[in-house]
Design a protein around this motif. Structure first.
Motif, PDB file in Angstrom:
ATOM      1  N   PHE A  15      72.620  37.307  24.688  1.00  0.00           N
ATOM      2  CA  PHE A  15      73.068  38.187  25.771  1.00  0.00           C
ATOM      3  C   PHE A  15      72.378  37.803  27.077  1.00  0.00           C
ATOM      4  CE2 PHE A  15      72.532  42.179  28.155  1.00  0.00           C
ATOM      5  CZ  PHE A  15      73.861  42.491  28.350  1.00  0.00           C
ATOM      6  N   SER A  16      71.071  37.537  27.019  1.00  0.00           N
ATOM      7  CA  SER A  16      70.329  37.138  28.214  1.00  0.00           C
ATOM      8  C   SER A  16      70.808  35.784  28.729  1.00  0.00           C
ATOM      9  CB  SER A  16      68.829  37.076  27.902  1.00  0.00           C
ATOM     10  OG  SER A  16      68.362  38.319  27.451  1.00  0.00           O
ATOM     11  N   GLU A  17      71.053  34.860  27.816  1.00  0.00           N
ATOM     12  CA  GLU A  17      71.559  33.550  28.224  1.00  0.00           C
ATOM     13  C   GLU A  17      72.916  33.673  28.907  1.00  0.00           C
ATOM     14  OE1 GLU A  17      71.669  30.839  25.005  1.00  0.00           O
ATOM     15  OE2 GLU A  17      69.502  30.753  24.749  1.00  0.00           O
ATOM     16  N   ASN A  18      73.734  34.590  28.415  1.00  0.00           N
ATOM     17  CA  ASN A  18      75.049  34.817  29.017  1.00  0.00           C
ATOM     18  C   ASN A  18      74.921  35.304  30.460  1.00  0.00           C
ATOM     19  OD1 ASN A  18      77.893  34.994  28.988  1.00  0.00           O
ATOM     20  ND2 ASN A  18      77.782  37.175  28.566  1.00  0.00           N
ATOM     21  N   ILE A  19      73.978  36.225  30.689  1.00  0.00           N
ATOM     22  CA  ILE A  19      73.745  36.730  32.036  1.00  0.00           C
ATOM     23  C   ILE A  19      73.254  35.606  32.949  1.00  0.00           C
ATOM     24  CG2 ILE A  19      72.331  38.283  33.427  1.00  0.00           C
ATOM     25  CD1 ILE A  19      74.527  39.697  31.921  1.00  0.00           C
ATOM     26  N   LYS A  20      72.312  34.778  32.441  1.00  0.00           N
ATOM     27  CA  LYS A  20      71.800  33.669  33.255  1.00  0.00           C
ATOM     28  C   LYS A  20      72.911  32.684  33.604  1.00  0.00           C
ATOM     29  CE  LYS A  20      67.099  33.840  31.353  1.00  0.00           C
ATOM     30  NZ  LYS A  20      66.095  33.144  30.506  1.00  0.00           N
ATOM     31  N   ARG A  21      73.789  32.420  32.632  1.00  0.00           N
ATOM     32  CA  ARG A  21      74.890  31.494  32.880  1.00  0.00           C
ATOM     33  C   ARG A  21      75.781  32.017  33.997  1.00  0.00           C
ATOM     34  NH1 ARG A  21      79.997  31.633  31.893  1.00  0.00           N
ATOM     35  NH2 ARG A  21      79.828  33.506  30.614  1.00  0.00           N
ATOM     36  N   ARG A  22      76.057  33.304  33.964  1.00  0.00           N
ATOM     37  CA  ARG A  22      76.940  33.884  34.966  1.00  0.00           C
ATOM     38  C   ARG A  22      76.290  33.875  36.350  1.00  0.00           C
ATOM     39  NH1 ARG A  22      78.560  39.471  32.495  1.00  0.00           N
ATOM     40  NH2 ARG A  22      80.178  39.437  34.071  1.00  0.00           N
ATOM     41  N   LEU A  23      74.984  34.117  36.402  1.00  0.00           N
ATOM     42  CA  LEU A  23      74.284  34.050  37.683  1.00  0.00           C
ATOM     43  C   LEU A  23      74.296  32.628  38.234  1.00  0.00           C
ATOM     44  CD1 LEU A  23      71.220  36.394  37.032  1.00  0.00           C
ATOM     45  CD2 LEU A  23      73.164  36.842  38.515  1.00  0.00           C
ATOM     46  N   THR A 346      82.211  31.671  22.713  1.00  0.00           N
ATOM     47  CA  THR A 346      82.023  30.742  23.822  1.00  0.00           C
ATOM     48  C   THR A 346      82.665  31.342  25.068  1.00  0.00           C
ATOM     49  OG1 THR A 346      84.042  29.601  23.148  1.00  0.00           O
ATOM     50  CG2 THR A 346      81.957  28.712  22.323  1.00  0.00           C
ATOM     51  N   PRO A 347      82.278  30.899  26.280  1.00  0.00           N
ATOM     52  CA  PRO A 347      82.878  31.461  27.503  1.00  0.00           C
ATOM     53  C   PRO A 347      84.402  31.412  27.462  1.00  0.00           C
ATOM     54  CG  PRO A 347      81.024  30.056  28.076  1.00  0.00           C
ATOM     55  CD  PRO A 347      81.234  29.901  26.585  1.00  0.00           C
ATOM     56  N   GLU A 348      85.030  32.473  27.945  1.00  0.00           N
ATOM     57  CA  GLU A 348      86.486  32.609  27.852  1.00  0.00           C
ATOM     58  C   GLU A 348      87.230  31.469  28.525  1.00  0.00           C
ATOM     59  OE1 GLU A 348      89.319  35.749  29.825  1.00  0.00           O
ATOM     60  OE2 GLU A 348      88.480  36.603  27.992  1.00  0.00           O
ATOM     61  N   THR A 349      86.617  30.915  29.587  1.00  0.00           N
ATOM     62  CA  THR A 349      87.285  29.823  30.306  1.00  0.00           C
ATOM     63  C   THR A 349      87.304  28.534  29.494  1.00  0.00           C
ATOM     64  OG1 THR A 349      85.150  29.369  31.378  1.00  0.00           O
ATOM     65  CG2 THR A 349      86.735  30.734  32.577  1.00  0.00           C
ATOM     66  N   GLY A 350      86.479  28.457  28.445  1.00  0.00           N
ATOM     67  CA  GLY A 350      86.412  27.232  27.671  1.00  0.00           C
ATOM     68  C   GLY A 350      87.121  27.298  26.332  1.00  0.00           C
ATOM     69  N   ARG A 351      87.813  28.409  26.041  1.00  0.00           N
ATOM     70  CA  ARG A 351      88.533  28.515  24.767  1.00  0.00           C
ATOM     71  C   ARG A 351      89.985  28.897  25.016  1.00  0.00           C
ATOM     72  NH1 ARG A 351      87.682  34.314  24.184  1.00  0.00           N
ATOM     73  NH2 ARG A 351      85.642  34.819  25.056  1.00  0.00           N
ATOM     74  N   LYS A 352      90.815  28.553  24.053  1.00  0.00           N
ATOM     75  CA  LYS A 352      92.255  28.740  24.201  1.00  0.00           C
ATOM     76  C   LYS A 352      92.662  30.195  23.999  1.00  0.00           C
ATOM     77  CE  LYS A 352      93.425  24.039  22.707  1.00  0.00           C
ATOM     78  NZ  LYS A 352      94.173  23.217  21.723  1.00  0.00           N
ATOM     79  N   ARG A 353      91.986  30.886  23.065  1.00  0.00           N
ATOM     80  CA  ARG A 353      92.393  32.260  22.736  1.00  0.00           C
ATOM     81  C   ARG A 353      91.497  33.281  23.428  1.00  0.00           C
ATOM     82  NH1 ARG A 353      92.969  33.161  16.447  1.00  0.00           N
ATOM     83  NH2 ARG A 353      90.789  32.443  16.489  1.00  0.00           N
ATOM     84  N   LYS A 354      92.104  34.394  23.810  1.00  0.00           N
ATOM     85  CA  LYS A 354      91.334  35.501  24.339  1.00  0.00           C
ATOM     86  C   LYS A 354      90.776  36.339  23.198  1.00  0.00           C
ATOM     87  CE  LYS A 354      93.639  35.971  28.813  1.00  0.00           C
ATOM     88  NZ  LYS A 354      94.322  36.899  29.752  1.00  0.00           N
ATOM     89  N   ALA A 355      89.892  37.270  23.560  1.00  0.00           N
ATOM     90  CA  ALA A 355      89.221  38.081  22.548  1.00  0.00           C
ATOM     91  C   ALA A 355      90.217  38.905  21.730  1.00  0.00           C
ATOM     92  CB  ALA A 355      88.196  38.991  23.210  1.00  0.00           C
ATOM     93  N   ASP A 356      91.280  39.403  22.369  1.00  0.00           N
ATOM     94  CA  ASP A 356      92.251  40.225  21.645  1.00  0.00           C
ATOM     95  C   ASP A 356      92.924  39.443  20.518  1.00  0.00           C
ATOM     96  OD1 ASP A 356      92.018  42.695  22.949  1.00  0.00           O
ATOM     97  OD2 ASP A 356      93.233  41.999  24.625  1.00  0.00           O
ATOM     98  N   ALA A 357      93.252  38.182  20.779  1.00  0.00           N
ATOM     99  CA  ALA A 357      93.883  37.357  19.745  1.00  0.00           C
ATOM    100  C   ALA A 357      92.910  37.077  18.602  1.00  0.00           C
ATOM    101  CB  ALA A 357      94.371  36.043  20.351  1.00  0.00           C
ATOM    102  N   ILE A 358      91.648  36.850  18.939  1.00  0.00           N
ATOM    103  CA  ILE A 358      90.624  36.605  17.911  1.00  0.00           C
ATOM    104  C   ILE A 358      90.420  37.853  17.060  1.00  0.00           C
ATOM    105  CG2 ILE A 358      88.175  36.095  17.557  1.00  0.00           C
ATOM    106  CD1 ILE A 358      88.315  34.375  20.109  1.00  0.00           C
ATOM    107  N   ILE A 359      90.377  39.014  17.709  1.00  0.00           N
ATOM    108  CA  ILE A 359      90.193  40.272  16.983  1.00  0.00           C
ATOM    109  C   ILE A 359      91.359  40.522  16.040  1.00  0.00           C
ATOM    110  CG2 ILE A 359      90.167  42.785  17.273  1.00  0.00           C
ATOM    111  CD1 ILE A 359      88.432  42.372  19.750  1.00  0.00           C
ATOM    112  N   SER A 360      92.570  40.261  16.498  1.00  0.00           N
ATOM    113  CA  SER A 360      93.749  40.468  15.646  1.00  0.00           C
ATOM    114  C   SER A 360      93.660  39.631  14.374  1.00  0.00           C
ATOM    115  CB  SER A 360      95.023  40.111  16.419  1.00  0.00           C
ATOM    116  OG  SER A 360      95.195  40.974  17.526  1.00  0.00           O
ATOM    117  N   GLU A 361      93.222  38.390  14.520  1.00  0.00           N
ATOM    118  CA  GLU A 361      93.095  37.525  13.343  1.00  0.00           C
ATOM    119  C   GLU A 361      91.983  38.010  12.416  1.00  0.00           C
ATOM    120  OE1 GLU A 361      93.129  32.787  12.802  1.00  0.00           O
ATOM    121  OE2 GLU A 361      91.263  33.569  13.648  1.00  0.00           O
ATOM    122  N   LEU A 362      90.836  38.393  12.990  1.00  0.00           N
ATOM    123  CA  LEU A 362      89.724  38.872  12.167  1.00  0.00           C
ATOM    124  C   LEU A 362      90.092  40.164  11.446  1.00  0.00           C
ATOM    125  CD1 LEU A 362      86.635  38.249  14.514  1.00  0.00           C
ATOM    126  CD2 LEU A 362      87.283  36.960  12.472  1.00  0.00           C
TER     127      LEU A 362
END
Length: 755
Positions: A15-23, A346-362
């Protein structure tokens, strides 16, 4: 999981790494924006003036950071984005001063004379422009709710930067221009690059000509071939528009009306669109489940998650005995029946599917596992920005739990039918089995007893009470008296328990009470003194928005109170936060417009001309809505913040244009000629201020230095809104100005004076 001694898992690290990446992304975008801004200045001004103008940016930023530190604010994602958003705005006042000074240099004045005259001429309108922009952002500091508290640093950062930039533009910049700028040479003394002249020995290459163009100290911007061509085309367009001014005005208003209708009925609205990099998978087993059983169930789900492609899954952490947010939230739960997986994507810009599609499959895969005794399975995306509650949260208030549960079942059955509404659950949870003591109050009163005395006696018997205390040296030890453990499991103990009445006679509990063994409740929620059950659900935003889902539920059950008198349905969660924020934003915008109007009225000593200037504000929203829709973004709170910033910049351009028209008319120039002359004179500064603001935001919009989806809507709204508003400022404002003067002439003067 079982870990070796002295080993622990820090599951907040990702979570902290994610914040640093965004900054870091925002920092990179800020650098790219500054470079593009400086290059755009070189198109219009010579290199010395462009450098001197750009110096104001670090000065304003340092002053703003100092002020933020003094007020106790930190440099975070919101404050950093405020600095990036204002990057193109803080040079606007410096550009107006520098460009006006440059204009007098082109007329042959010395740098000192040009700096004094250029600054003094635009000092009043520049001050007004900064004040109007500050007035636009000031009401945002008072947005209601948690959103307003979290985003308060945004308008503060902008206001600090603008205040510092005004000081720099009016005090520091003129002295730099007077000392560091060289007098411009005459046309004969220049190297002829701008006029396409050839050198004596060979024609220079395109790259050579470009470098000499950008680095020339003596280039006269108005004499550049491309600018002369642009100025000529603009003059033709302006003359045509003025001739057809009523038709132009009607066309613009029709476009605005169509945009309003489109926004109301077709534009999706979501205060904080979820850009999910983290997914929570939560499970709940029946009451009394052990940690081992919860661990076994969540492990099966974890194995399914680990089958995700490496391009989508970064890692997974699993917690048993806990369900809640990473950094502790208001809905955290602890107990052996709970377990949770935190899925780091992984960051949303680097993957083909959005979170909603991943959740539906899971969800589909985990439901096939048929986990034994699984009471509840919930998928939730981590929400960026201020906490706004669940996407769907409906509370039912009343007195009787039997009626409440009946209503809840009706609403649940309807919610299941809404496509896209998922993970439906309510907070009415039964606890462990308990023995309830039902007291006959009339009989107890006849025996000289009251409920408080009976309850305290039973509690002391089972939990213990302090009978006396003894001292051992300086230590005081309480003596607690209670029933032995072997007597606590029998109802007979309760029946035979005696309570002293008012005459100090012992009365058996069984003589005034009866006992019922049933399951209790873990907790009873009350809102405004009434028992409350809350239904929550998540939504698949590819199918339905939270606002639309809530509206459907509210519409379906709007007659609930008529069918069940005394029972009230209340929509909370994201719907409530969104509604409150929208009302607050509308109020803030109204206050901002009023403040801007008062400033403009003071500047122009007129009630009509401020209205002409403010007219471009709603038309700029045409570009905002078009940009958001075409880029696939809903109308969000961050987009609205961008629209407020747009208001300040648009007003600035219109203000100085109208000011110059007034100056030409004060010199006795006929109105049409004055409007055309002012438009030609102010074309360059208006273009510079607009282009610098737009190009400074392009890296944020398109991720040139890395994309940060959370702040894209604000940058998108401001950049594209400004693109449309600039055209309207240069064409519509002159048309409306002349139309208003036509009407005034016909009403108050002789018709012969009408131009």
């Amino acid at each position: 999981k079982t870990l070796p001694p002295n080993v622990s898992i820090d599951y907040t690290n990702d979570f902290s790494e994610n914040i640093k990446r965004r900054l870091n992304v925002l920092i990179s975008n800020g650098k790219m924006g500054f470079i593009l801004l400086f290059i755009s200045l070189l198109f219009f001004l010579n290199i010395r003036i462009a450098l001197i103008t750009a110096i104001g940016i670090p000065f304003s930023f340092l002053a703003a950071l100092l002020m933020m530190a003094l007020f106790g604010y930190t440099l975070n994602m919101i404050s950093m984005f405020a600095l990036i958003l204002v990057l193109g705005m803080i040079v606007d006042d410096a550009i107006v001063v520098a460009e006006n000074t440059f204009r007098y240099l082109e007329k042959g004045m010395s740098p000192k004379e040009a700096a004094i005259k250029g600054c003094s001429e635009v000092m009043a309108p520049v001050t007004a422009t900064v004040l109007t922009t500050i007035a636009a952002f000031l009401p945002l500091m008072f947005i209601a709710g948690i959103m307003g508290k979290v985003l308060k640093i945004f308008p503060l950062g902008v206001i600090f930067c603008l205040s510092a930039s005004l000081f720099e533009a009016l005090i520091i910049l003129p002295s730099h221009l007077a000392e560091w700028v060289k007098p411009l040479k005459s046309k004969k003394e220049t190297n002829g690059i701008q006029d396409g002249e050839k050198t004596n020995w060979k024609k220079p290459s395109l790259l050579s000509r470009a470098l000499r163009y950008f680095t020339a100290h003596d280039r006269k911007g108005n004499e550049a071939r491309w600018y002369r061509w642009l100025l000529e085309r603009y003059t033709r367009v302006l003359k045509f528009a003025l001739d057809k001014r009523f038709l132009v005005g009607l066309g613009c208003f029709l476009i605005l009306g169509g945009t309003i209708i489109f926004t109301k009925y077709l534009m999706p609205v979501k205060m904080f669109p979820i850009i999910a990099d983290i997914i929570y998978v939560r499970i709940e087993l029946p009451e009394g489940a052990s940690l081992e059983e919860s661990n076994e169930a969540i492990t099966k789900i974890e194995e399914v998650i680990m089958e995700m492609p490496e391009a989508e899954l970064k890692n997974v952490t699993t917690t048993v005995g806990f369900s809640g947010e990473i950094n502790q939230g208001p809905f955290d739960k602890h107990g052996s029946k709970y377990a949770q997986c935190n899925v780091y994507l992984t960051p949303e810009t680097g993957r083909k599917r959005k979170a909603d599609a991943i959740i539906s499959e899971l969800r589909e895969k985990t439901e096939k596992l048929n986990i034994k005794d699984l009471k509840n399975l919930q998928f939730e995306k981590m929400q960026h920005g201020p906490p706004v509650g669940k996407p769907v949260a409906v509370s039912i208030k009343g007195d009787d739990f039997n009626v409440l549960t009946k209503i809840v079942r009706e609403i649940e059955a309807y919610m299941v039918m809404i496509e896209g509404v998922e993970d439906i659950k309510n907070d009415y949870e039964q606890g462990k089995e308990e023995v309830q003591v039902h007291i006959d109050k009339k009989e107890a009163a006849r025996l000289g007893l009251n409920v408080s005395l009976i309850a305290s006696t039973i509690r002391f018997a089972f939990e213990g009470g302090v009978a006396t205390s003894v001292r051992r040296g300086e230590e005081k030890i309480d003596v607690i008296v209670k029933l032995s453990e072997e007597y606590k499991d029998s109802i007979k103990t309760l029946e035979n328990l005696t309570v002293p009445n008012q005459m100090n006679r012992l009365v058996k509990v069984s003589s005034f009470a009866h006992f019922i063994r049933e399951r209790g409740m873990n907790r009873i929620e009350r809102v405004e003194g009434k028992r409350t059950i809350t239904l929550t659900a998540s939504v698949n935003e590819d199918k339905i928005t939270p606002i639309k889902a809530n509206r459907q539920i509210i519409k379906e059950f709007k007659g609930l109170s008529a069918r069940y008198p005394g029972y009230i349905l209340h929509a909370g969660g994201e719907w409530e936060d969104t509604t409150a924020s929208m009302k607050s934003m509308v109020k803030a915008f109204g206050i901002a417009v009023l403040l801007i109007y008062l400033i403009l009225a003071t500047q122009f000593k007129s009630f009509i001309q401020p209205a002409i200037i403010l007219l471009t504000v709603p038309f700029g929203f045409v570009g905002v809505i078009a940009a958001l829709y075409l880029h696939g973004h809903p109308l969000s709170l961050m987009a609205m913040f961008g629209m407020v910033g747009l208001t300040g910049v648009v007003v600035n351009d219109s203000l100085i244009l109208v000011d110059f028209i007034n100056r030409r008319r004060a010199d006795g120039v006929e109105i049409i000629e004055a409007v055309i002359d002012a438009g030609r004179t102010r074309l360059r500064p208006i273009m510079i201020t607009s282009i610098t603001t737009i190009v400074a935001l392009l890296p944020v919009v398109y991720g040139i230095g890395g994309i940060e989806p959370f702040v894209v809507p604000a940058a998108l709204a401001m950049s594209y809104g400004l693109l449309v508003a600039t055209f309207l400022t240069l064409v519509l404002v002159p048309c409306v100005y002349v139309i208003i003067e036509n009407i005034k002439s016909r009403l108050f003067y002789n018709k012969k004076q009408t131009p």
